[in-house]
Design an enzyme around this catalytic site. Structure first.
Site, PDB file in Angstrom:
ATOM      1  N   HIS A 119      41.791  93.150 142.315  1.00 17.64           N
ATOM      2  CA  HIS A 119      41.208  94.374 141.746  1.00 17.64           C
ATOM      3  C   HIS A 119      40.504  95.105 142.893  1.00 17.64           C
ATOM      4  O   HIS A 119      40.047  94.460 143.848  1.00 17.64           O
ATOM      5  CB  HIS A 119      40.190  93.937 140.679  1.00 17.64           C
ATOM      6  N   ASP A 196      36.584  86.299 142.367  1.00 12.25           N
ATOM      7  CA  ASP A 196      36.402  87.316 141.337  1.00 12.25           C
ATOM      8  C   ASP A 196      36.766  86.656 140.004  1.00 12.25           C
ATOM      9  O   ASP A 196      37.945  86.443 139.709  1.00 12.25           O
ATOM     10  CB  ASP A 196      37.315  88.507 141.639  1.00 12.25           C
ATOM     11  N   GLN A 199      38.109  88.018 135.098  1.00  9.03           N
ATOM     12  CA  GLN A 199      39.141  87.780 134.077  1.00  9.03           C
ATOM     13  C   GLN A 199      39.285  86.313 133.715  1.00  9.03           C
ATOM     14  O   GLN A 199      40.125  85.971 132.884  1.00  9.03           O
ATOM     15  CB  GLN A 199      40.494  88.325 134.566  1.00  9.03           C
ATOM     16  N   LYS A 222      32.980  91.837 129.578  1.00  6.88           N
ATOM     17  CA  LYS A 222      34.316  91.342 129.228  1.00  6.88           C
ATOM     18  C   LYS A 222      34.225  90.068 128.383  1.00  6.88           C
ATOM     19  O   LYS A 222      35.225  89.541 127.927  1.00  6.88           O
ATOM     20  CB  LYS A 222      35.125  91.066 130.495  1.00  6.88           C
ATOM     21  N   CYS A 361      43.217  99.635 138.473  1.00  7.21           N
ATOM     22  CA  CYS A 361      42.350  99.413 139.642  1.00  7.21           C
ATOM     23  C   CYS A 361      42.949  98.383 140.583  1.00  7.21           C
ATOM     24  O   CYS A 361      42.225  97.576 141.182  1.00  7.21           O
ATOM     25  CB  CYS A 361      40.939  99.001 139.231  1.00  7.21           C
TER      26      CYS A 361
END
Lengths: 421, 154
Positions: A119, A196, A199, A222, A361
């Site tokens: 991302h 990261d 997700q 999220k 993104c």
């Protein structure tokens, strides 16, 4: 037809809009009532500025903030809760590491390694750090089915590599990165691993101690929490050696006219009045997810993902991106021949189906895939088979509108992309 | 979960008028002019969609006039159909006329009732229902922004 259980009733927005098929949870998740209630309860009973007032209400707010940190740390299996820094979200967490750690540890001639999956939030800060520090910036390419190519990673990492920054799960394709293999390669040269986790945190069990990475960033919004709250988990010795990221109240120990000393972890990285209400709500969100069980969350989403892949894949002219359902989270990225992803999203919207369309993104990834935009459906705990039905039916409506009814009749063989009848 | 969304296929067909789909399938003025007087690319930062407009200009009169025009785009049907109609409407027109037409088109996209009866908009009337989908209005205006830049006095 299916026994996939729905938790739609836990989410007030979805209860109020029964015709809505929300398939954009990779962008942000809807909020369960228990989170909204917890935030409201905090403001109605315990709100004051923490760490400051010499009065009982402030002490209560401080306690709520502390308990929230402990609860969120436990969710990630983090034993030392002071190593969880509350931030606005993944983007701020990654910028914190790239700035506070990066500017002091990356030198000219060093190397920074990222992957093609990233991302922009785990790509641009490192690219700019490399430019600012005169370091090399390496992008590890993917296998044809959209996974990080571990052999290429092994070749990209050298004794000059200072950091390997990688998405645990790709927001655009859903690909799950084998962090154990990545960490082993980085460890062999003494490079840091920055993950990261935007997700992965909402969609699978994350045991931070077992992952053995140096930094893990995530976003509350999220996971069912409000926007503006998230976190960074880091190794204590690295966090302690790092200078602060932002200066202000709360993060100081003693402020002299000439010099200032810093507060202990986690406060050193939390300048200013913190988002206590957000932290309390995030703690409620992880309690909600824990009550379902992250293994069940993953199983539920995997079932829906496999269903969507199978049914969309059976439609002529639909192209799917990314690996099989066992190696991806609840994300299905696809294009439909002859129909731009934005048109697809508008048509789906007319049928109450919310999907993202665009570059997600992740422009470096889409350039490599050779598409300017894909449509992306993503699942969370509130989705069910009816959402997959609506998605498939919406794609068929779009094909009827753009190509006429011929294409969507069952059994029609796939035909090449065409913009004309 | 059984309730249907208020909008249905009729709304869809109103949005994706046959003229829009026809221009998308067979765009007019698609390509690049070799000896262009101006080339401008505009990008929608939200989606990354691009449109490039090339023009040849007649500067002999008091107001610059579009002699010929082409566009390229990898965008959606809305942006491509709008660009396609734009090439038909802009060819032979002056910068002032095109600016007025662009403003009127923007009025139409905003849902201005008077604009829906404005015959000067010609085939652009097919976009009237887009006012109900504000997220897509930048798509319809993408190529027009490039043309406005191309006609800006040097």
């Amino acid at each position: 037809m299916t026994t996939v259980m729905t938790r739609r009733a836990d989410f007030p927005l979805l209860v109020r809009q029964p015709g809505l098929h929300y398939l954009d949870s990779a962008a942000t998740a809807q909020k369960p009532a228990v989170v909204l209630d917890a935030e409201r309860e905090f403001y109605e009973t315990s709100y004051a500025n923490p760490h400051r007032g010499a009065y009982a209400l402030s002490a209560r707010a401080t306690e709520c903030y502390h308990d929230a940190r402990t609860g969120v740390a436990r969710f990630f299996g983090l034993r030392d809760a002071a190593c969880l820094i509350f931030t606005r979200g993944t983007t701020e967490s990654l910028n914190l590491v790239a700035t506070a750690w990066g500017m002091h540890n990356v030198r000219p001639g060093d190397e920074i390694v990222v992957t093609r999956l990233e991302h922009h939030a785990n790509f641009v800060p490192w690219q700019q750090l490399a430019l600012a520090r005169g370091a090399a910036f390496r992008i590890v390419e993917l296998t044809p089915d959209g996974r990080v190519d571990i052999d290429l990673l092994r070749h990209a990492v050298t004794p000059r590599t200072k950091v390997v920054a990688v998405a645990h799960v790709s927001n655009a394709l859903g690909t799950i990165t084998p962090l154990g293999e990545v960490a082993a390669i980085a460890r062999s040269v003494g490079a840091l691993v920055v993950v990261d986790g935007a997700q992965s945190a909402p969609h699978m069990a994350v045991d931070i101690e077992a992952l053995d990475v140096d930094f893990y960033a995530f976003s509350g919004h999220k996971m069912g929490a409000p926007t503006g709250i998230g976190g960074l988990i880091g190794r204590r010795e690295i966090l302690e050696a790092m200078p602060p990221y932002q200066m202000g109240g709360d993060m100081i120990e003693v402020v002299g006219d000439e010099r200032t000393s810093w507060n202990v972890l986690p406060h050193k990285f939390e300048a200013g009045t913190p988002n206590v209400g957000g932290a309390v709500a995030l703690a409620a969100a992880v309690r909600y997810l824990t009550s379902i069980g992250m293994t069940e969350v993953r199983r539920h989403e995997q079932t829906l993902t496999a269903m969507a892949i199978e049914r969309l894949g059976a439609l002529p002219g639909v192209r799917l991106y990314g690996p099989d359902a066992t190696r991806r989270s609840g994300v299905v990225s696809f294009t439909v021949d002859g129909i731009h992803a934005h048109d697809l999203a508008t048509i789906l919207d007319q049928e109450g189906v919310c999907v993202r369309a665009g570059h997600h993104c992740a422009q470096p990834l889409l350039r490599r895939l050779g598409v300017s935009a894909t449509a992306r459906a993503s699942f969370f705990v509130y989705n069910d088979a009816a959402d997959v039905d609506a998605l498939v039916s919406g794609v068929r409506s779009a094909q009827t509108l753009f190509h006429g009814p011929r294409v969507v009749s069952p059994g029609t063989p796939a035909r090449p992309a065409t913009a004309s009848r | 979960m059984t309730a249907t969304h208020p909008a249905g296929s009729a709304a869809l067909e109103a949005l994706y008028q046959e003229q829009i789909l026809a221009h998308y399938r067979h765009p007019h003025g698609k390509g690049t002019l070799a000896a262009a007087d101006a080339t401008v690319t505009t990008r929608n930062p939200l989606c990354g969609e691009e449109a490039t407009v090339t023009v040849t200009l007649d500067r002999t009169g008091p107001d610059v006039r579009v002699r010929d025009i082409r566009f390229t785009s990898d965008g959606c049907s809305i942006s491509q159909a709008s660009a396609s109609m734009m090439t038909d409407l802009a060819r032979g027109r002056t910068a002032t006329e095109i600016a007025a037409l662009t403003d009127r088109f923007a009025d139409l996209l905003r849902g201005d009732a008077a604009a829906t009866h404005d015959e000067t908009l010609g085939p652009l009337q097919a976009f009237a229902t887009l006012s109900r989908v504000p997220a897509r209005i930048p798509c319809a205006l993408l190529a027009w922004k490039a043309l406005a830049d191309a006609l800006r006095p040097q």
